[in-house]
Write an enzyme that holds these catalytic residues in place. Structure first.
Site, short mmCIF file in Angstrom:
data_model
loop_
_atom_site.label_atom_id
_atom_site.label_comp_id
_atom_site.label_asym_id
_atom_site.label_seq_id
_atom_site.Cartn_x
_atom_site.Cartn_y
_atom_site.Cartn_z
N CYS A 134 0.78 -1.18 0.02
CA CYS A 134 0.15 -0.19 -0.07
C CYS A 134 0.86 1.24 0.10
O CYS A 134 1.72 1.40 -0.91
CB CYS A 134 -1.17 0.11 1.18
SG CYS A 134 -2.18 -1.47 1.21
N ASP A 189 -8.63 -1.76 -7.42
CA ASP A 189 -8.09 -0.94 -6.74
C ASP A 189 -8.37 0.42 -7.18
O ASP A 189 -7.82 0.93 -8.18
CB ASP A 189 -6.62 -1.09 -6.53
CG ASP A 189 -6.12 -0.24 -5.59
OD1 ASP A 189 -6.81 0.88 -4.91
OD2 ASP A 189 -4.70 -0.37 -5.04
N HIS A 221 -7.20 -3.89 -2.87
CA HIS A 221 -6.27 -3.10 -2.49
C HIS A 221 -5.97 -3.74 -0.99
O HIS A 221 -6.99 -3.82 -0.15
CB HIS A 221 -6.72 -1.47 -2.22
CG HIS A 221 -5.65 -0.65 -1.64
ND1 HIS A 221 -4.69 -0.19 -2.14
CD2 HIS A 221 -5.50 -0.22 -0.36
CE1 HIS A 221 -3.82 0.58 -1.62
NE2 HIS A 221 -4.37 0.65 -0.39
#
Length: 251
Positions: A134, A189, A221
């Site tokens: 991330c 995502d 995500h």
């Protein structure tokens, strides 16, 4: 794989002390260094387990709390299973901390993390690798650009906002990078739509960067994080294969 052990430690930076976790093979010998950049939820047992798993493949893995200016980890009370949709207050608290970590501050810290790895008897001489998740994927790319002589490879998984219109967008750093890169993008995502992936790849191609950019179909995500609602076991298994292949050919 070999047995790996982990230990908590403190790292001195120009602006204070960062708590961190170190995992390394249980043989007392130096191994290639890895800087593992956390996701927004921070340093916690699941990330420590990932570090030990990576260390078991023959690496010395450092996981700093990049939010150390705001306090020691964990900064918020995290449940055993993190579902931000059911716990919106988590990001309400973490959002300002994330915003406060500017690229300049993060890269100043990165120098301290790399210095620690370079000075550790548990780390082999030479450039190190990095893997990030991330927001950590973004930090890994920025570190490769800020310290090109010290980073041999970077893996970035389900990172968002890699190629925006912002002046400090990560894709604008491509011409400073000498490391080999790997991107494992989450198909589902919204923080990295197809047009940003295309813009990222165009910048990397123009700069002559060695990289692979792959779409993990159906993944969301955060798909590598086993303690979150976004976890995808199949995509995570693929992530480990791709990650170990990158470090195997570069470190």
């Amino acid at each position: 794989m070999t047995n790996a052990r982990g230990v908590s430690l403190d790292l001195t930076t120009p602006e204070g002390v960062a708590d961190a976790y170190l995992a390394h093979p249980d043989d007392g010998r130096p191994h290639p260094g890895i800087l593992l950049y956390m996701d927004a939820f921070g340093l916690r047992p699941s990330l420590e387990a990932m570090a030990r798993r990576l260390a078991g493949h023959g690496y010395t893995v450092l996981v700093p709390n990049v939010f150390y200016r705001a306090g020691r980890a964990p900064l918020v009370d995290l449940p055993d299973h993190i579902d931000p949709g059911k716990r919106p207050e988590i990001f309400e608290k973490l959002g300002p901390v994330m915003s406060a970590l500017t690229p300049a501050l993060a890269m100043r810290d990165a120098g301290s993390y790399l210095d620690w790895l370079a000075g550790s008897p548990l780390v082999a001489e030479g450039p190190v690798g990095s893997t990030g998740y991330c927001m950590g994927g973004v930090l890994g790319i920025r570190t490769a650009a800020a310290y090109p002589d010290r980073i041999a490879a970077v893996a970035s998984f389900h990172a968002g906002r890699l190629a925006t219109d912002a002046e400090d967008s990560p894709h604008r750093l491509a011409d400073r990078i000498t490391a080999e890169l790997f991107f494992g993008h989450a198909d589902q995502d919204p923080s990295l739509p197809a047009d940003q992936i295309e813009r990222l790849e165009h910048a990397l191609d123009a700069a002559g960067v060695r990289y692979r950019s792959e779409l993990y179909e159906g993944a969301h995500h955060g798909f590598t994080q086993a303690d979150t609602a976004a976890y995808d076991a199949d995509a995570d298994d693929r992530h480990w294969r791709d990650l170990l292949a990158l470090f195997g050919r570069t470190l």
